[in-house]
Every structure is written in structure tokens, then in C-alpha cells.
Design a protein around this motif. Structure first.
Motif, short mmCIF file in Angstrom:
data_model
loop_
_atom_site.label_atom_id
_atom_site.label_comp_id
_atom_site.label_asym_id
_atom_site.label_seq_id
_atom_site.Cartn_x
_atom_site.Cartn_y
_atom_site.Cartn_z
N PRO A 1 -4.61 3.81 -6.41
CA PRO A 1 -3.98 4.01 -5.09
C PRO A 1 -5.02 4.26 -4.00
CG PRO A 1 -3.70 5.97 -6.46
CD PRO A 1 -4.36 4.93 -7.32
N TYR A 2 -6.26 4.52 -4.38
CA TYR A 2 -7.32 4.71 -3.39
C TYR A 2 -7.67 3.37 -2.74
CZ TYR A 2 -7.87 9.21 -5.74
OH TYR A 2 -7.65 10.44 -6.27
N ILE B 1 -15.20 20.70 -11.39
CA ILE B 1 -14.48 19.48 -11.77
C ILE B 1 -15.25 18.69 -12.83
CG2 ILE B 1 -15.46 18.04 -9.94
CD1 ILE B 1 -11.88 17.89 -11.30
N TYR C 1 -4.15 0.76 -12.02
CA TYR C 1 -3.98 0.62 -10.57
C TYR C 1 -4.63 1.80 -9.85
CZ TYR C 1 -1.69 0.72 -6.02
OH TYR C 1 -1.44 0.78 -4.66
N GLU D 1 -4.41 4.95 -15.51
CA GLU D 1 -3.73 3.78 -14.95
C GLU D 1 -4.76 2.73 -14.55
OE1 GLU D 1 -0.52 3.43 -14.61
OE2 GLU D 1 0.28 5.45 -14.83
N ARG E 1 -0.78 10.62 -6.81
CA ARG E 1 -2.05 9.89 -6.84
C ARG E 1 -2.21 8.99 -8.05
NH1 ARG E 1 -2.82 15.27 -7.99
NH2 ARG E 1 -4.02 15.78 -9.84
N SER E 2 -1.14 8.76 -8.79
CA SER E 2 -1.26 7.90 -9.96
C SER E 2 0.09 7.25 -10.26
CB SER E 2 -1.73 8.71 -11.18
OG SER E 2 -1.92 7.89 -12.29
N LYS F 1 1.15 10.30 -0.46
CA LYS F 1 0.04 10.16 -1.39
C LYS F 1 -0.97 11.30 -1.22
CE LYS F 1 -1.46 5.81 -0.84
NZ LYS F 1 -2.09 4.52 -1.16
N PHE F 2 -1.51 11.78 -2.36
CA PHE F 2 -2.70 12.64 -2.42
C PHE F 2 -2.48 14.11 -2.03
CE2 PHE F 2 -4.66 8.36 -1.44
CZ PHE F 2 -4.88 8.05 -2.77
N ASP F 3 -1.65 14.40 -1.01
CA ASP F 3 -1.53 15.80 -0.59
C ASP F 3 -0.11 16.12 -0.13
OD1 ASP F 3 -1.30 14.67 1.95
OD2 ASP F 3 -3.45 14.90 2.34
N ASP G 1 -5.41 19.91 -8.73
CA ASP G 1 -6.63 19.30 -9.23
C ASP G 1 -6.97 19.88 -10.61
OD1 ASP G 1 -8.80 17.44 -8.46
OD2 ASP G 1 -10.03 19.18 -8.92
N LYS H 1 -12.42 7.77 -14.15
CA LYS H 1 -11.90 7.38 -12.84
C LYS H 1 -13.03 6.98 -11.90
CE LYS H 1 -7.58 8.97 -11.29
NZ LYS H 1 -6.69 10.05 -10.79
N PHE I 1 -14.31 16.08 -6.10
CA PHE I 1 -13.91 14.76 -6.55
C PHE I 1 -13.47 13.88 -5.38
CE2 PHE I 1 -10.92 11.66 -8.25
CZ PHE I 1 -11.69 11.10 -9.26
N LYS I 2 -12.79 14.47 -4.42
CA LYS I 2 -12.35 13.68 -3.26
C LYS I 2 -13.55 13.15 -2.47
CE LYS I 2 -7.67 15.47 -2.72
NZ LYS I 2 -6.67 16.16 -1.90
N GLY J 1 -7.11 31.23 -6.47
CA GLY J 1 -7.07 31.42 -5.02
C GLY J 1 -8.34 32.00 -4.43
N PHE K 1 -5.61 25.15 -5.23
CA PHE K 1 -4.63 26.22 -5.42
C PHE K 1 -4.17 26.77 -4.07
CE2 PHE K 1 -3.33 30.60 -6.16
CZ PHE K 1 -2.39 30.42 -7.16
N LYS K 2 -5.08 26.87 -3.13
CA LYS K 2 -4.69 27.38 -1.81
C LYS K 2 -3.69 26.45 -1.13
CE LYS K 2 -8.62 30.43 -0.88
NZ LYS K 2 -9.78 30.80 -0.05
N GLU K 3 -3.87 25.14 -1.31
CA GLU K 3 -2.88 24.20 -0.76
C GLU K 3 -1.52 24.38 -1.45
OE1 GLU K 3 -5.35 20.30 0.67
OE2 GLU K 3 -5.57 20.81 -1.45
N GLY L 1 -8.55 14.68 -8.45
CA GLY L 1 -8.19 14.31 -7.09
C GLY L 1 -6.97 15.04 -6.54
N GLY L 2 -6.55 16.13 -7.17
CA GLY L 2 -5.34 16.83 -6.76
C GLY L 2 -5.58 17.87 -5.69
N ILE L 3 -4.52 18.60 -5.38
CA ILE L 3 -4.61 19.62 -4.34
C ILE L 3 -5.24 20.89 -4.91
CG2 ILE L 3 -2.59 18.67 -3.18
CD1 ILE L 3 -0.98 21.10 -4.12
#
Lengths: 284, 284, 284, 284, 284, 284
Positions: free
Chosen positions: A56-57, A219, A54, A52, B170-171, B188-190, B216, A272, A233-234, C229, B233-235, B229-231
Motif C-alpha cells: 500500500p506504500y 523495531i 501488495y 502480502e 497498512r496491509s 491508511k497507516f494512521d 507498531d 518488508k 520504520f516509517k 507510553g 502507543f501514544k497515538e 509501520g503501525g501507530i
């Protein structure tokens, strides 16, 4: 009907109207482990169509909020390191001369040297923010002065003590870590202290070089030398966000070796990171 | 000697005795970047033999503690999106009519639309919990109303304002984020705020749709559009654990594209997410 | 001119001068899901040339600060588990007899059993620190007593109750978790409590077995059975750092299956884990 | 609604009505180089959906022109070769006893031994046609009598001199080639003389074992030990066509290791070889 | 400084000066097995930089001896087959109207239909030379009239009996082979008879469609449905050489799915086939 | 206990007793397309353990019938082509001086130049037999005189007209093919005429250089520049067989890039080619 145009994220600015000039330096001639960073800029351009515009960050859109020209890749020869560096220096110098910000896609890390040099020749008070897994501070590598493993040492020969700010470093020889204590500001493992560094550099000209292997290989496996233990990455996004407001006069993103990550994750990450870095440069 | 039976995790319940009905919708016809989610349900079924039936997260065993039927994959045609959606709707409607919970394995995210519709037709006060990297809120995508990029917008046309709870986004395009402010609840994000949302939905019928690209790409690279930038596995496990006790009347797990992750990690992740989701539905 | 020597990280100590003896046990005959750990020791030796000998974690250099001999791989037959275990036991016993610390590279986890046995025969008060995703506590696996899934149960038959300290466990049958409550110290999901365990073991002989699948597959997909995990690489480094000062009399690193991770990340992770583990053993 | 059925090419015959019984023996415990043939039967079943049921080579349709039952895979343990062989022998014996032709999908080549034995016990005048890159005639392999490298030697101990017809052989020890001169009929490199052999075997009971590595790795790289210099796919088709009219009372297709060929070509080849072999058996 | 231009083999002709117009149709919406041909034209363009412009087969240089324009890829939507076909038809019609030869890079085989239609509308006496592994003669596929499996049947509805010349066919339903006997000229397995066909077509307008899966998967595994038993690359070169001197008024190369061949061989093959085909069209 | 020795095929001869000296030159600095040949010698050494020492082609056993020393790989720097070539020249010169035959494993083709030079300095009447897909006859490549694309031109500057015999050539610039007509003996596409060439060279000193990309990519995809249309493996075996009886005083096998063929086929091919070449050299 026009010939097929192919730019990163579909950038449309003509050269004359652009504030930022993106170009690729597909060179990996001094890579000591797994070569292949030569494929990075073309692969990133190709895969950027999945990204994208855009963010969002930063809540910015890179087509709307920045004027960027993509000049494609330099046509570099193979096996002659000095000539390659001269060609990169020449290109970057022209961009700097035209009052634009050069943003280079490597290639291996050695390509940063001629770009830094071109920028430094215009801005003698240049500082460098260096994100990396490796110190890159060797005096030479197997007898070679010009190497991905010596590039920050060479840059230091230009800018001198106290001008180089290193983050994320987790690999090197003992002697490199020792040397850094006297000559650079080196943060091990993460980006702690980046905010303070940025604060102290406000207003000064800064070159930002991102060796993507600062990221953890979970990652970002698509690189020459894999170093587990990197940042997430975050954390990378957060670091780039911190750069907003700096006077960035040159930058690069290096060491993506796309063939070593067939899932495409590493290329998506590099795209990104580049998008966010460009937005941070364009941010006012 | 009987013909070879092949079910997810070896599920053994006959249809009539099952509380939950698992089925696959192997469709990826509107995928805009990398297709291949059509292979997800068969690959997950195959690889599920490497997964334990006991969950140390929920201290439940899915064979002992749940009655689940696996109906295999729908035999969907190619190149005719509307007909595909009709076939999914018909199957899901029958399952809902028989007072069972349909749990669909995608396929791309668009397959959620006919499943949500089937469930909504029985439960007009339906809420949707939506885990995803993308907003999926476009009015149309390249002129097409039916697309993986519009699926939540189409679902909103059914359930209306205030019924859709989005997490991990996030996108998207700027306009999608703007639109969401008025019509959905978007995080957003989480997954911040999930607990509160779950609390407020206790007792109401809920459809849970998990686009696995909320994860992620470090842990889930096997998907069509990679979004760093994703969550973690534990999340994800924690989020599913939070769903326990909800009245989940339909669910799906979508967007695994197994060929893009040759290590098998993404498929293993999808299998474990599905196991935990099924346990959360079965939880009393 | 000498024949080509090939050792992990270029280790140069002759056997007689070494404190630590590294060797490979390339066996994967009882692997139940994806075989291939037989390739781990040779691949790690090969790829170790990309790894620095200096550790910024421990500020030690493994060539300077440790005397290590690499004996290469045992020449194990195929399809006869008992004979394989005898050969490993014989080799490890000789190393132990010569007052050196055996550090074995697997192979699947079952190879730990004969190595533990050899060490236990010299140190009857042996404790075991066990890092793993799986309990490995089954009484038998599909009727077989000798299996990667039973190895810690077999080790318990040697050392008895209260001697085995398990960390990171996130997969197993319900009955295994129940059994562990009475016989071992089992920590689910992470390494909480490791510091206390180490404190209580100071001065006692300890065998450390690291099943690398304790790591999350985001950073270590190259293994037989993928269990999302797991712990991060930084948590692994921290755990190894905690082991410093223990009297480690034997150790192993098992379950790398390099072919399942074509990016090379898993092998790089295994190499760095082994480097740090060796340094922790050598630490005074 | 019925549970998900999953058979090779969608075979639908019930056991009682079938002339041919297909089953899988997913064992690779004695594989000396790259394991993974355990995945062959399940992968072939999965991928067979991309294969037409009609053969333009033989102008037959395998659903219309043959009655075949697919019993799925045997549930074999790991690490205990003798027990595995017993289980295969038991299954094949039952099929033979029921006057049906067993057609086994390996697994490694050793699985042929118990199947040959079961067939031989009913047909003591059995001949064997053996397609392979390797002689498989060792007396033992690293001390083991039961090995993929000894399987034809073990079969010879059953059927005796002059009963084994080997084609395509291009790898082995010198002593194996010497031994073959006295005990088997061995054709190096290709299938020259197959027509004469078939002619001489008309009416006699024949077991056909196809080690797929007879094929050149250009078309069949997905196997344990790669031997360049094999036959082409067209030569394989022609060889199978030559078998038409023989009294084939047992057969197998072994040594596909699907994970080593990510293009899927090797699996597609194995599926088509199996389809043609089944048609040649069914041919009247 | 100009924006980055990106054309196949560096083609430089402006549209107005070109005799031949290359363009990509990245559509794979009706693919029934493995999708991914959408990536073919962009990947071929990228990889064509590794290909010489000189052909030792035809002793011609494609930059010197032909005037070719590369228009890039059409921007096709997803999930709406009819709209996609309309867009291809519109583009091809314009090229034909401008007296140029359209040469399309697929995409799946269905994209040939609108291109053939555009050419046929100008040349009603059009013949079609069809290279393929599959008949593509189904009346419908799972109820769909527009499918890669029906494309030649649809083309026949335009041009009629005796106008379609099929070569290399080795897969299809029995009924398709039967149907072909009355309506097309179908050669099984290879290109026997191509010279005679070409001789009889001299002077007539001809459309050449090359489904690359006519090639054996040993040399071309990167395609949707793998069919072992195809022609060699040398046979393909020879067939294209035979086409020299024909009045080729339209052509396409379809069914490369580059992600399924990570060695890059399939893409290199497709590039060389396209180069030779373009030279055969340009040949005078 | 001795340190781990690691040689090709387990070669055991000490240097002093050897007739042939194998060594690796892991350099790929001038590779213009896909780098990675630097990994060839180590990978071949590793994978050679899967190869029989007995050749059924030549009925020779390489351990019994030849005395070969494996010196491992040269420790070459990166990014300095001239220094690399000097190091190779020095090593090869020593081997030649000691009256042994140097057989080098590349690396890219440029590494042949210093090896040829070393041999030529001892045998001024040297002939070269050159197997390759490419002419390698450019005067320079992008301005560089020392390049994989110029290596045979550089060799010609040493040995002169009529001394170079090229086979299998199928790619190059028009001007290269023209130049060859006056200076070398060039056979396009295959090895026709090899027998005559060999006959005419009996008794003369010959250097054999095998660029493995002479092979078709169906059997050898693991190389830098893929050129479909090459020879089969059987043709390669036959060509090497033809070399028996020549006075081969130096040889090399170059351009394997193992990472680009994950099936391992290319490495297996390279190993077998090297085994047969060594046997042809040893043949009396």
C-alpha cells in the motif's frame, strides 16, 4: 509431483526471464559481537509467507509488477573469509553479466564488498547509497583489513571520493568521522538530505546497501550490535520511497540476526524492507 | 475463607450491578500465521495486577469510576468454528439483553463477528469503529467464509455501506483496498480523521473493535501477523481519548498472542488499552 | 600476567586519579512485580564491550575525556533491606568524602535513597532531577516505608519542598499526583520544561536519578514494571544533553532487569544512557 | 453469573468440607541467585488446566478421591522478611487448627519455616522429610539467619536431632555436610533409603517439603540455582509413591521460578508433583 | 540456474523413482492447549541441514540407502477441520495408489486419521503401532468427534479390536484406560513388550504413528501438552530399531511445536527420529 | 580501592603461585551451524558465582585444594583463523613453559588444536582423551583443513596412531567411522572402556578435551549442533571421577554456546564440569 520449491514471497520467475536476481550470502565470519546473520536469508524466505505481495506504500504488487528470480543461498565455507568473498563475487558477476540486477540478502555487512566490486567492474561510475548505524570506515579491525567494520572503506578504495553517500550513522570511532569529512558524504542520525542526494544521482548507476541496524532497536533488535537511537520504520519506508526512479544496478539488505529477536519482528521488518526495495528497483 | 477469585484489575462488581461486562473468547482457530491468541484473556487477567487502576490520561480510576463485572473466559471447543461463534453470540446477546455493554477480550479477530451480531440485533443503526493493521475485507480466505481475514466483510453484510470506519490499515490485497472505496471509510497507516468520524457519530450506537496489531510491532510484537509501520502507543491513547462521549454499546480488544513476546510488553500494552477503553466507555 | 580485570567500557583510572566513581548496587528486594535488577550492573559491564567509547552526540570520548574508576559491585546480603541501604550509604559517603562523584548502577530504585542521603549530607542545598515512569511518592507500600515505590517520598523527607524535579511520570495512584502538586515539580509523560529547570539549577549541586523505565518499553522492555507510553531514546539523549554544564555531584541509573529482554536491547540502552550521563557529568 | 473462580486443577471443595488446604506463598526475598519463585503459585494454577485430574501412577482421580480447597495466594509485602514469615505462620496455623492439612506452594524455600513451625506447634513429635539439591543447613547466609540457605537449620532448631530426613542433596559447603552427620539423616545425590525411612515413620506426624531443585535441571531448569546431577522425574514419582500411607500433616512444594523455563516444562513438572503429592496425602 | 529447492535432509529422488514419499500436514486446529504444530514440517526441513545423513545406530546412510521424495507441505485452510482431513486423505491415497509409502510430518495428531484411512483402504488387515504419552481414545472432546484427543478412537472404528498397539501412555481419563482394556493393547509409561508385538506383526501391513510427546519433556519440551515422565531418546532409538524388518506401509511423526523450544532441541530430536524411522522403513 | 577483578569461581592465585592456568579462547569462526561459543568463557565466569566451591563428588574444595590462576580471555581477532590459532598457541606455550597446566575454555573445538600442539611440543609422548558427540575426524570440511569438524584429525597428525581415545561419539560421516578403526580408539554412544583406558595411561602425559556436546541435549542444549542421544550428567561426573590420578598436562572444555539455552542450564553444567575437571587435575 515436483520437489519442494522455496522462494522469497513465492517468486516464480525463471532465471532467464527475471530482471532482478535475489540470492543469499549466509556469512558472519568477521562479526565482532553477536554472530548469527548467516541465518537471515533462509529465515526471511521462510517467514515471507506471512507477508502480502501488495504494497500500500507504493501501490504495487511484487508478483504482478516485477520479474524476480530467487536463486537460494550460496553454499559458503566457514572460517576462510577470502574464499567466501570470491564466491560471492563470482555469483554477482554472473548476474551482472546477464544484465540483471543482483539483490543480495546478507549475512554480515562484509558480503557487500564483493557484490559492490562485481557491479563496479561493469559500472565504473558507480555511486553507493549506504544506510547504516555505523560508519564502517575503519582502515582495519584488530589488524584485519576484511571486516564488517571496514567494508565501506574497502568500497571507497574502489569507487573513490565523493561517490559514497552515508545516512543514519550514529556509531564509530572519532577518527572514522574525521576521515569521512574528506572522503564521503556522511549524515549523522537520520536520512536528512537523502532527497537531494537522490536528485543528484538520477541517471547514474547506483548500488544501495541497507545495513538494517540503521533502524532503531525498538523495531529491529535482531542484529549483531545494538545501537539505540536509530530511525523508525516509517522513516525507512519513506527513504526507500525516495529511491524510486533511480537507476539501481545492485543492492543488498544485511545484518539481520534472526535468533536474537524471538518475537519475529526483526525478520518481518527485513522482509518488508526487501519487498519495498525490490519494488523501488522495479519501479519505472 | 472463599475460593480464589481472579478478575481483570480486581474488578469487584457483581453482574447485576455492573454497567459493563468483560469476558474472554479464547479462540484462534482460523489464525493463518502464528496462533496463540487463545492465551490472551487469561494472561491479561494475570498480568493486570501490575497495572495501576488510576489513569493519568483520563484522570479517572477504574475501580472508583466504573462498575464492571468480569465473567471469565467462555469454555470454547476446538476445531469447530461455527459452534464457537454461536457460543459467543449467545453470551453477548444475554449481556446486551440485560442492558449492559459487552467488552470482549479475544482471541483472534473473527470472534468480533458474533459479538457485533449480538449488538446489531439490538441496535440496527449500529456503526463500527475499526482499528487494525489489516483490511479484514476478504470475501473468503482459502475458501473459508469465516476467517480472521474476512471478519469486517462479514460485519459489513450486517450493517451495510457507510457504517464501518477503518483506521490504521497498512496491509491487505489490492482488491480489498479497491472494495473498501465503495463500502467503508478506510484510512491508511494512521488515525487521521478519527475526530471527525467521532463527531459525526455522537449519539449513535457504536461498536469499537481494536485489533491490537494496529500498533507498531516495536511496542506490540506479541501478535499473529507482524506488520511493521503501525501507530505508536501514544497515538493509540490519543485515539481512545477521542472516543470519550460516544455511545459505545459494545467493544472488543483482539489479537494479543502473549507467548510471542516474552518481555511481557505486549500484554502490558493490551491491559492498558483495555483499561483506557473501559474508562472511555464509562466516561460521562 | 595479571588477574582478569573487568570494568565498564574498560575504564582504567585508579581510584585516586578518578573524578567519577562508578559502582553497582545489585539489590531488588522490594521490587513488587518482576525482580531481576540485581543482574543489571554485572550485565552492563559485560555488554559494554560492544559499545564505542566515542559519543557522536557529545563529540567526546569517554576514555580520553573523563577519569573514571569502576569499583565493581557491592556484596549485598539478601532479605534485609535496612542493612543493604546502610552498606550503600557507607560506600557512597566515602566516595563523596574523597571529593569524587558517585555514579551508581542499580538495582531497583530504592538504592537511590542511601546514595542521595550520602550526597545530601555533604551538599545540604541539594536538588534532585528525577526521570521516571512512576511518581515513587507513596507514603508506604503495603505497610513498608522503604520501597521502590516510596523512594522519592523518602528523598523529599531529606531535601524538602521545591527541590525535586520529576519528568516523564505516567503512572501512580491518584493521591500521589495530588501530593506532588504541593511538594515537587512533576511533569507528566515527557521532559517538557527540563531546559528551564536546568537553567534555574546552574551552579547548584544536583543529584540525577534515572529510572530507565521512563523510556517506552518499545526500546526498554527489560524492567520490572512495564509502562507503555514512555519517551523515546532520542528524547532521552536530548534530555541528558540538556544536563551538560550542571554541577552534578551524584547520579544513578536504575531499574534495568536484563533477563526480561533477551534481545539485549535494554542492556545496550542502559549502557549508552550511562555513557552519555557520565560524559555530561565530565563535560566542562 | 458469578465472578471468575480460579483454582488449582479446578478444585471445588468449600473450605469447611476440605481435608486439604492449598495456598500460595509468593515470596522470594532471600533468594541469592535468580529470583522469581513469587510467580510460581499463580503460574501453576493457570497451567494446571492442561493437566489431567486422573493419575495413572496411583490410579486415583484428584477431584473424585480428595476434598481440596484452594485459598489462593497470600498477599505478602516485599522487603520485610520477618513480616512475611509471620503472615504465613498465621495462615498455616489457622488451617492446622481447623484440622486440615496445609499444602503450601512457594515461593523460595524459606517459606517452609513458618509452615513447619505452625504444624510443629500442634504436633511436637513432628518429623520432616526433605527433598532438595541443597543442604540448606547454614547457620547464617551473609550474616542473615533467615534465608533459603538456612531454612532446614532453623527447622532443626524446632524439631531437634534425628527428626530431619534429607534426600537428593548434592550441593552445599563442606561444613554443612559435616554438621549434618551429627544432626540429620542426609542422603547424597538420590533417594536411597527413603523406603526404610518411611517405614520407620509410619503413624508419626510428618511434614514433607519438596524443593523441586532436587530434580535434574534437564527436567526442571526453572529454578533459582541450577544444580546439574539431580534425580529424574520417574525417581520423583517413585519417591512420592513411597510416601503413601504416611500420616502427612503438612507439606509444601517450593522453588519453581517459572520465568526461567519458557518451554513451560518446569511448571508442568511442578503441577504433576503437586497432584501426586496431594494424592499421596489423601491416600488411605 | 534453478529455483531454490528445499527438501528434508536434501532428499533428491524424483517422485517416480521414490519408494517413500515425505510430506507435511501443517494443521493444529483442534489442539486444546498450546497450538503451533503447524510450524513443524517447515522447521524440520530447515533444521535438517544440521543433521548427518549417516546413522551410526543402523549403520545406514539415508541418501545412499533409501529413495525418498519430499513433496513439501500441503496448502491447508484454517478453521475447517473436515476439509483439511479430506485434503490429507486425498494426498495420502494417491501416494498409496502409486505403491509408495507415505510418511507424514504433522501437525497435530488428528492428521493421522485421514492418512491411516488412506492406507487402511488399501490394506484392510492393517495394524497400528502407536507411540504416545496420551491414550487419544476419547469418544469426543468437548463435543467434537474429530480431535487430537480422539484420533486413535477414530482409527479403531476403522481397524477394530486387537489391531492397535499403544506404548508409552501416561496420561488420559480413567474411562479411556478402562476402554483400552477391551479394545487395544495399551502399555503404560514405556515400550515394554514392543519386541513381542513386532514379532507377532512380521509380514503384516503396519502403520506407525509417533506422537513425539511419548518422549520425556527433558528432551522434547517443544510440544502442545507437556507430560513429564516419558521415555528417553535412547529408548526411542531402541524402539525404532526394533521396528526394522516390519512391513511398514505408512507412518507419521506428529506433535512437534517448535516455537515452544527455543533451544532447537525438540526440532533436532524430531529430525533424528524421522531419519531413523525412514531408515527402518527402508531397511531390508 | 582496587579495580574490579573477575575470575572463574573467584580464583585468587597469582600466576606465579598457580599450578593450573585457566584462560578463555572465545573463537567460533569455523562453526558450521549455530555460532556463539565465543560467549562461553565470559558467561561461565559470570555465572560461576552461583556455584559452590566444594564438590561432594570428590570431597574437595577448589579454593582450598588447588592453586589456580584465571588469566581472562585472549583478545582474538575475527575472520582470520590462522592468526587466532597462532595466538592461542603462543599463550598455551608460555603456560606450558612455566610448568603449569593450561586449562582452556572454548570457543569451538578447533581451539583445542593449538593448545594440544603447545602441550605436545613439550610432551612428545602425549595421549589425548577426547569426549565428544562427533568424530571430528574429517580430512577437510567444505575444503577447509582448519575446522571444528577436523580438529581431532589435525591432532592425530601430531600424535599419530593409537594415541587418541574417543568416547561418546554418535555423529559423523561413514568414512570417519571407517578411518577411526585404523587410527584411533573410538567408543560409540557412551564412555564404556574409559576405566581401562585410564588404567593404561597411568603415568603418561595426557591431554583431556571435553566437547560438552557429548552430553545429551536434555541437559546441555546450549551448543552449536544438537545431537540427541548423549550421556547424562551423572555419567559425565563419573567419567571425570575416573580421570583422577592421571598425569593431565593440558585440558579444555569447549562448545558451550550460552545464548541458545536461556534457562542457564548449559552454562551451569559447563561450570560444574570445569570445576570437577580442575579438581581431577589437582587431585593427588
Amino acid at each position: 509431483m515436483n520437489k519442494n520449491i522455496h522462494t522469497f514471497l513465492g517468486f516464480e520467475s525463471p532465471y532467464d526471464e527475471a530482471d532482478i536476481v535475489v540470492f543469499g550470502s549466509p556469512y558472519d565470519g568477521t562479526t565482532s559481537f553477536r554472530p548469527g546473520t548467516r541465518f537471515a536469508p533462509a529465515t526471511m524466505r521462510q517467514e515471507s509467507y506471512g507477508l502480502e505481495t501488495y504494497s500500500p506504500y507504493l501501490d504495487m504488487d511484487i508478483i504482478e509488477d516485477a520479474a524476480i528470480f530467487d536463486g537460494g543461498d550460496l553454499d559458503l565455507p566457514f572460517g576462510n573469509t577470502e574464499r567466501v568473498l570470491d564466491m560471492i563475487h563470482e555469483y554477482a558477476s554472473r548476474v551482472v553479466h546477464d544484465e540483471k540486477v543482483p539483490v543480495m540478502i546478507g549475512g554480515e555487512h562484509l558480503v557487500s564488498y564483493p557484490a559492490v566490486k562485481a557491479v563496479f567492474e561493469k559500472y565504473p561510475d558507480l555511486h553507493i547509497i549506504h544506510f547504516d548505524a555505523h560508519t564502517d570506515l575503519r582502515e582495519d579491525y584488530m589488524g584485519e583489513k576484511l571486516s564488517h567494520a571496514t567494508v565501506i572503506r574497502r568500497a571507497w578504495e574502489l569507487v573513490g571520493d565523493g561517490r559514497i553517500h552515508q545516512f543514519g550513522i550514529r556509531s564509530g570511532e572519532k577518527v572514522e568521522f574525521e576521515w569521512a569529512k574528506a572522503h564521503t558524504s556522511l549524515t549523522k542520525f537520520d536520512c536528512a538530505g537523502l532527497e537531494d542526494a537522490v536528485e543528484s544521482l538520477k541517471g547514474k548507476p547506483v548500488y544501495v546497501t541497507i545495513d538494517l541496524d540503521i533502524l532503531d532497536p525498538s523495531i529491529f533488535p535482531g542484529t549483531g550490535t545494538i545501537e539505540p537511537g536509530g530511525i523508525t520504520f516509517k522513516e525507512m519506508m519513506s527513504a526507500i520511497d525516495t529511491l524510486k526512479g533511480l537507476n539501481i544496478v545492485g543492492a543488498d539488505v544485511v545484518e539481520l540476526s534472526p535468533h536474537y529477536d524471538q518475537s519475529g519482528t526483526s525478520t518481518a521488518v527485513a522482509c518488508k524492507v526487501l519487498r519495498e526495495l525490490l519494488l523501488a528497483i522495479a519501479y519505472k
